[in-house]
Design an enzyme around this catalytic site. Structure first.
Site, PDB file in Angstrom:
ATOM      1  N   GLY A  97       0.821  -1.212   0.000  1.00 54.18           N
ATOM      2  CA  GLY A  97       0.000   0.000   0.000  1.00 54.18           C
ATOM      3  C   GLY A  97       0.851   1.256   0.000  1.00 54.18           C
ATOM      4  NE  ARG A 158      -2.074  -4.459  -0.930  1.00 54.67           N
ATOM      5  CZ  ARG A 158      -1.492  -3.972   0.158  1.00 54.67           C
ATOM      6  NH1 ARG A 158      -0.428  -4.558   0.662  1.00 54.67           N
ATOM      7  NH2 ARG A 158      -1.983  -2.892   0.746  1.00 54.67           N
ATOM      8  CG  ASP A 189       3.377  -9.832   4.079  1.00 51.37           C
ATOM      9  OD1 ASP A 189       3.818 -10.648   4.917  1.00 51.37           O
ATOM     10  OD2 ASP A 189       2.162  -9.605   3.936  1.00 51.37           O
ATOM     11  CE  LYS A 219       4.654   0.039   2.374  1.00 45.21           C
ATOM     12  NZ  LYS A 219       3.641  -0.615   1.532  1.00 45.21           N
ATOM     13  CG  ASP A 222      -1.424  -1.100   8.190  1.00 43.05           C
ATOM     14  OD1 ASP A 222      -2.038  -0.113   7.747  1.00 43.05           O
ATOM     15  OD2 ASP A 222      -1.606  -2.250   7.764  1.00 43.05           O
ATOM     16  NE  ARG A 270      -2.765  -6.236   5.186  1.00 41.98           N
ATOM     17  CZ  ARG A 270      -3.253  -6.168   3.969  1.00 41.98           C
ATOM     18  NH1 ARG A 270      -4.375  -6.776   3.693  1.00 41.98           N
ATOM     19  NH2 ARG A 270      -2.605  -5.512   3.024  1.00 41.98           N
ATOM     20  NE  ARG A 441      -3.650   3.275   0.848  1.00 41.28           N
ATOM     21  CZ  ARG A 441      -3.810   2.095   0.262  1.00 41.28           C
ATOM     22  NH1 ARG A 441      -3.569   0.992   0.950  1.00 41.28           N
ATOM     23  NH2 ARG A 441      -4.198   2.002  -0.969  1.00 41.28           N
TER      24      ARG A 441
HETATM   25  P1  FBP Z   1       0.862  -1.974   3.531  1.00 39.85           P
HETATM   26  O1  FBP Z   1       1.042  -2.737   4.815  1.00 39.85           O
HETATM   27  O2  FBP Z   1       1.215  -2.737   2.321  1.00 39.85           O
HETATM   28  O3  FBP Z   1       1.578  -0.662   3.598  1.00 39.85           O
HETATM   29  O4  FBP Z   1      -0.688  -1.618   3.352  1.00 39.85           O
HETATM   30  C1  FBP Z   1      -1.436  -1.136   4.393  1.00 39.85           C
HETATM   31  C2  FBP Z   1      -2.885  -0.886   4.022  1.00 39.85           C
HETATM   32  O5  FBP Z   1      -3.089   0.485   3.779  1.00 39.85           O
HETATM   33  C3  FBP Z   1      -3.799  -1.407   5.122  1.00 39.85           C
HETATM   34  O6  FBP Z   1      -3.979  -0.469   6.128  1.00 39.85           O
HETATM   35  C4  FBP Z   1      -5.048  -1.759   4.377  1.00 39.85           C
HETATM   36  O7  FBP Z   1      -5.759  -2.782   5.022  1.00 39.85           O
HETATM   37  C5  FBP Z   1      -4.521  -2.243   3.063  1.00 39.85           C
HETATM   38  O8  FBP Z   1      -3.292  -1.576   2.856  1.00 39.85           O
HETATM   39  C6  FBP Z   1      -5.444  -1.971   1.922  1.00 39.85           C
HETATM   40  O9  FBP Z   1      -4.902  -2.580   0.793  1.00 39.85           O
HETATM   41  P2  FBP Z   1      -5.260  -2.224  -0.700  1.00 39.85           P
HETATM   42  O10 FBP Z   1      -4.523  -0.972  -1.047  1.00 39.85           O
HETATM   43  O11 FBP Z   1      -4.733  -3.374  -1.477  1.00 39.85           O
HETATM   44  O12 FBP Z   1      -6.731  -2.049  -0.766  1.00 39.85           O
END
Ligand code: FBP
Length: 568
Positions: A97, A158, A189, A219, A222, A270, A441
Site C-alpha cells: 500500500g 502487491r 511482507d 514503510k 499501519d 490491516r 495514505r
Molecule cells: P501496507 O502494509 O502494504 O503498507 O498496506 C497497508 C494498508 O493500507 C492497510 O492499512 C489496508 O488494510 C490495506 O493496505 C489496503 O490494501 P489495498 O490498497 O490493497 O486495498
C-alpha cells in the site's frame, strides 16, 4: 486569457500553490550525512548488537549466505565513506500500500548515490521487477516529486515474488539492466520478500560471479513494522494518522455541536491497532476499541457490542445522546471466535482452491460451511451475507484477507442498535458510519515523514555504496538528531504457519497492552467516555511551531520528553 485562468492552468499536473511551495521545503539530515545541501554517503560498522529469533537454525539453513555475511549484526553509521564507488546501477521499487514519504526515499537515494552512479525506478512494484520495466531517474525527476505524497511516481503493487519462474525473471532483469543493487520500499511482507531476494541474488548474477545487493526500507501506514528502539515506526504512519486525526477532530466538533449523533469511525490498519491508538491519543474520543485488548480479554462479538451499548445507554441517562467510537480496521480478526473461523477458512480455501473456484457464487458459502468445524460453520451462517462475501473473497498475493472491505462499523451499529433497545428502549441512538482509510495514505508527508524518509533514502544508498546486502535501513534517535543504522533482515525472520503451510515472516508488531502509549490510553479512557474532553489536532502543518511533531504513541513508547522530533 485572464491572469487567473492562466494561473489555474499552470496548476495542472501537481502544481497547486501548495505543491509548488512544498518542493522548496528544506529537509534536515542526520549529522552523519554532513551538509544538508550536499549529503555525503556514510560507512557502517557493527554496533555490537546481534539479532535473532527462536527459528535461527531454520533461517541459517535457508539463508546461509546472508546470515554468514551479516552475522545478523546491527550496523551503525560510523564515518564518512571514503573511496565512494562509481558506476553503480541501483533500482528502487515500492511494494504494498502507498504511504506518504516514498518519493523522498527516492530523492534521498538519488542524492546520496550522486552523479557518478545511476538510479532506476521500477514500475510498478515487484511486478515491474519481474517484467523488467525500468527507467532512469533524473535530478529533474527528484526536484519534481520531492515532498509530494503518494507513490504515483513509480506506482506500486502487491505481487509476492515466490515462484521459481518469478525469481528467474528477476535475475534476468538484473542481468539485462546490469543492476548492482535493488531497494525495496515496503512493509513486513515486502521486507521478508527482500530477505528472500537478497539470498537468491547473493552471488552468481554478474559476469564476475558477484551478486546483486538488496536493501529494504520500512514503510506502512499501519505502523506494525516496528523493532523496539531500532525501528520506532515505519514511514507513512505519521502522515496518515495526522490526516485521520484532523478528520476525527472535525467529527468530534460536529458531534458536540449537533448533539444528536453517534459516529462509528473505522480506521485503516490491516491487523494491528496502532493507527486507532494514535488517533485516539490525538483526539480523545468517547470510545476507543483496540483489537489487541479485545483479543487479550477474549471478548466475543456480543461482549464488544454490549460494552458499546451500555455506554450509549449510560450517556443517554445523563441526557447525552452523542458520541464517537473509533474502530480498528482489523477488529474482526482479533475477536477470538472470528479468528478461529478465519484460520479455519484460510485452511479450507487453501486446501480446496480448485473446487472452490468452480462452485457458483450463490453456493460458495454452503460449500465452505460443509468443510468447516461445526462451531465455525454456525458462526459463518449467522453473519450478514455481505460480510460472508468479503470473508470468502480472494486473498492478496501475500495471502492476506482484504479486511478494508469488511463493513465492521455497520455491523457494530446494527448490533448496538438492537442491544440498546433491550437495555433501555427509550435511549435515543442515531448513528453514522465512516471509514477513514485511503484518504490518509497519499497526502503530502508531514515534516516528520518527509525528513525521516529522505534520511532513510540516504541510509539505504549509503548501505549500497558500503557493499551491504540483506539489511533494512533505519534511522533511530529521532528526537536527538537521528542516527542511520541497518537491521539484518535474517535476524528478524520467524517461521509462521500461513495459509496451510510454514513460511518465513517478519512478525507484525501489534499494540502491546503494557506499552506506555496503551497504558496512557487506559488511564484516560473512562474520563473521555464520561465527559466530552476531546481536542482537535487540526490540519497538519509544514511550517511553524506545530510542524515539528512526532506521533504521540512514538513519543510515549520511546520515552521522549516532548512531542518534538529533531533530525539534524
Ligand atoms: P501496507 O502494509 O502494504 O503498507 O498496506 C497497508 C494498508 O493500507 C492497510 O492499512 C489496508 O488494510 C490495506 O493496505 C489496503 O490494501 P489495498 O490498497 O490493497 O486495498
Amino acid at each position: 486569457m485572464s491572469m487567473l485562468s492562466d494561473q489555474l492552468l499552470k496548476m495542472e499536473r501537481h502544481n497547486s500553490i501548495f505543491e509548488s511551495a512544498v518542493r522548496g521545503l528544506p529537509l534536515p539530515v542526520c549529522a552523519a550525512f554532513g551538509d544538508a545541501a550536499r549529503p555525503r554517503p556514510v560507512a557502517f560498522a557493527a554496533s555490537g548488537r546481534v539479532l535473532g529469533t527462536p527459528d535461527d537454525d531454520k533461517v541459517l539453513a535457508s539463508f546461509p549466505h546472508s546470515v554468514r555475511a551479516s552475522g545478523n549484526a546491527v550496523l551503525v553509521s560510523a564515518k564518512p565513506k571514503r573511496d565512494v564507488p562509481r558506476g553503480r546501477r541501483v533500482a528502487v521499487l515500492f511494494s504494498g500500500g502507498p504511504a506518504a514519504g516514498g518519493h523522498n526515499v527516492v530523492c534521498g537515494l538519488k542524492h546520496v548515490l550522486g552523479p557518478d552512479n545511476a538510479l532506476f525506478g521500477v514500475r510498478p512494484g515487484p511486478r515491474g521487477l519481474i517484467n523488467g520495466n525500468l527507467f532512469e531517474i533524473t535530478e529533474a525527476d527528484t526536484a519534481r516529486v520531492i515532498n509530494t505524497g503518494g507513490f504515483d511516481f513509480l506506482g506500486t503493487d502487491r505481487t509476492k515474488i515466490k515462484t521459481n519462474a518469478q525469481f528467474e525473471r528477476v535475475r534476468e532483469t538484473c542481468v539485462e539492466h546490469r543492476l548492482d543493487a535493488i531497494v525495496i520500499v515496503g512493509g513486513d511482507d515486502s521486507n521478508t520478500n527482500a530477505a528472500v531476494l537478497a539470498e537468491y541474488l547473493f552471488r552468481d548474477v554478474k559476469p564476475d560471479g558477484s551478486g546483486v545487493q538488496v536493501i529494504g526500507v520500512p514503510k506502512t501506514i499501519d505502523g506494525d513494522l516496528q523493532i523496539g528502539d531500532l525501528l520506532p515506526i515505519s514511514f507513512g504512519f505519521d502522515t496518515a494518522t495526522r490526516i485521520y486525526g484532523e478528520m476525527v477532530g472535525n467529527i468530534l466538533q460536529d458531534m458536540c455541536s449537533s448533539l444528536k449523533y453517534w459516529h462509528f469511525i473505522k480506521l485503516m490498519g490491516r491487523s494491528a491497532s496502532h493507527v486507532t491508538l494514535e488517533v485516539a491519543l490525538q483526539t480523545k474520543p468517547t470510545i476507543t476499541l483496540i483489537s489487541e485488548e479485545v483479543a487479550e480479554k477474549k471478548q466475543s462479538l456480543a461482549a464488544v457490542v454490549d460494552q458499546i451499548a451500555q455506554a450509549v445507554a449510560a450517556r443517554a441517562a445523563q441526557g447525552i445522546n452523542h458520541g464517537v467510537v473509533l474502530i480498528p480496521e482489523g477488529l474482526i480478526e482479533f475477536i477470538p471466535e472470528m479468528n478461529a473461523l478465519l484460520a479455519d477458512l484460510d485452511d479450507v480455501l487453501a486446501q480446496h482452491a480448485t473446487e472452490f473456484t468452480a462452485v457458483v457464487d450463490a453456493e460458495k458459502a454452503a460449500f465452505v460451511e460443509g468443510k468447516l468445524a461445526p462451531a465455525n460453520a454456525r458462526l459463518l451462517s449467522s453473519l450478514p451475507a455481505h460480510v460472508v462475501q468479503t470473508l470468502l473473497a480472494e486473498r492478496d498475493s501475500h495471502g492476506n484477507l482484504q479486511v478494508s472491505l469488511i463493513p465492521t462499523e455497520q455491523l457494530l451499529v446494527d448490533m448496538v442498535k438492537a442491544r440498546v433497545k433491550l437495555i433501555d428502549a427509550k435511549a435515543p441512538f442515531v448513528a453514522h458510519c465512516h471509514f477513514l482509510g485511503y484518504e490518509g495514505r497519499c497526502g503530502a508527508p508531514t515534516l516528520f515523514d518527509g525528513a525521516y524518509t529522505y534520511n532513510l533514502g540516504l541510509t539505504a544508498g549509503s548501505l549500497i555504496l558500503d557493499g551491504r546486502t540483506g539489511y533494512m535501513a533505519t534511522v533511530t534517535h529521532l528526537d536527538r538528531g537521528g542516527v542511520p543504522r541497518a537491521i539484518p533482515l535474517t535476524g528478524l525472520l520467524n517461521v509462521e504457519r500461513r495459509h496451510g503451510k510454514d513460511e518465513f515472516v517478519i512478525m507484525k508488531a501489534l499494540v502491546e497492552m503494557d506499552s506506555p502509549a496503551m497504558r496512557y490510553l487506559l488511564s484516560r479512557r473512562a474520563a473521555w467516555m464520561a465527559a466530552d474532553l476531546f481536542c482537535s489536532p487540526g490540519p497538519r502543518q509544514l511550517w511553524g511551531h506545530a510542524a515539528h511533531q512526532m506521533p504521540v504513541s512514538v513519543a510515549l513508547n520511546s520515552g521522549a520528553e516532548s512531542l518534538e522530533f529533531r533530525i539534524g
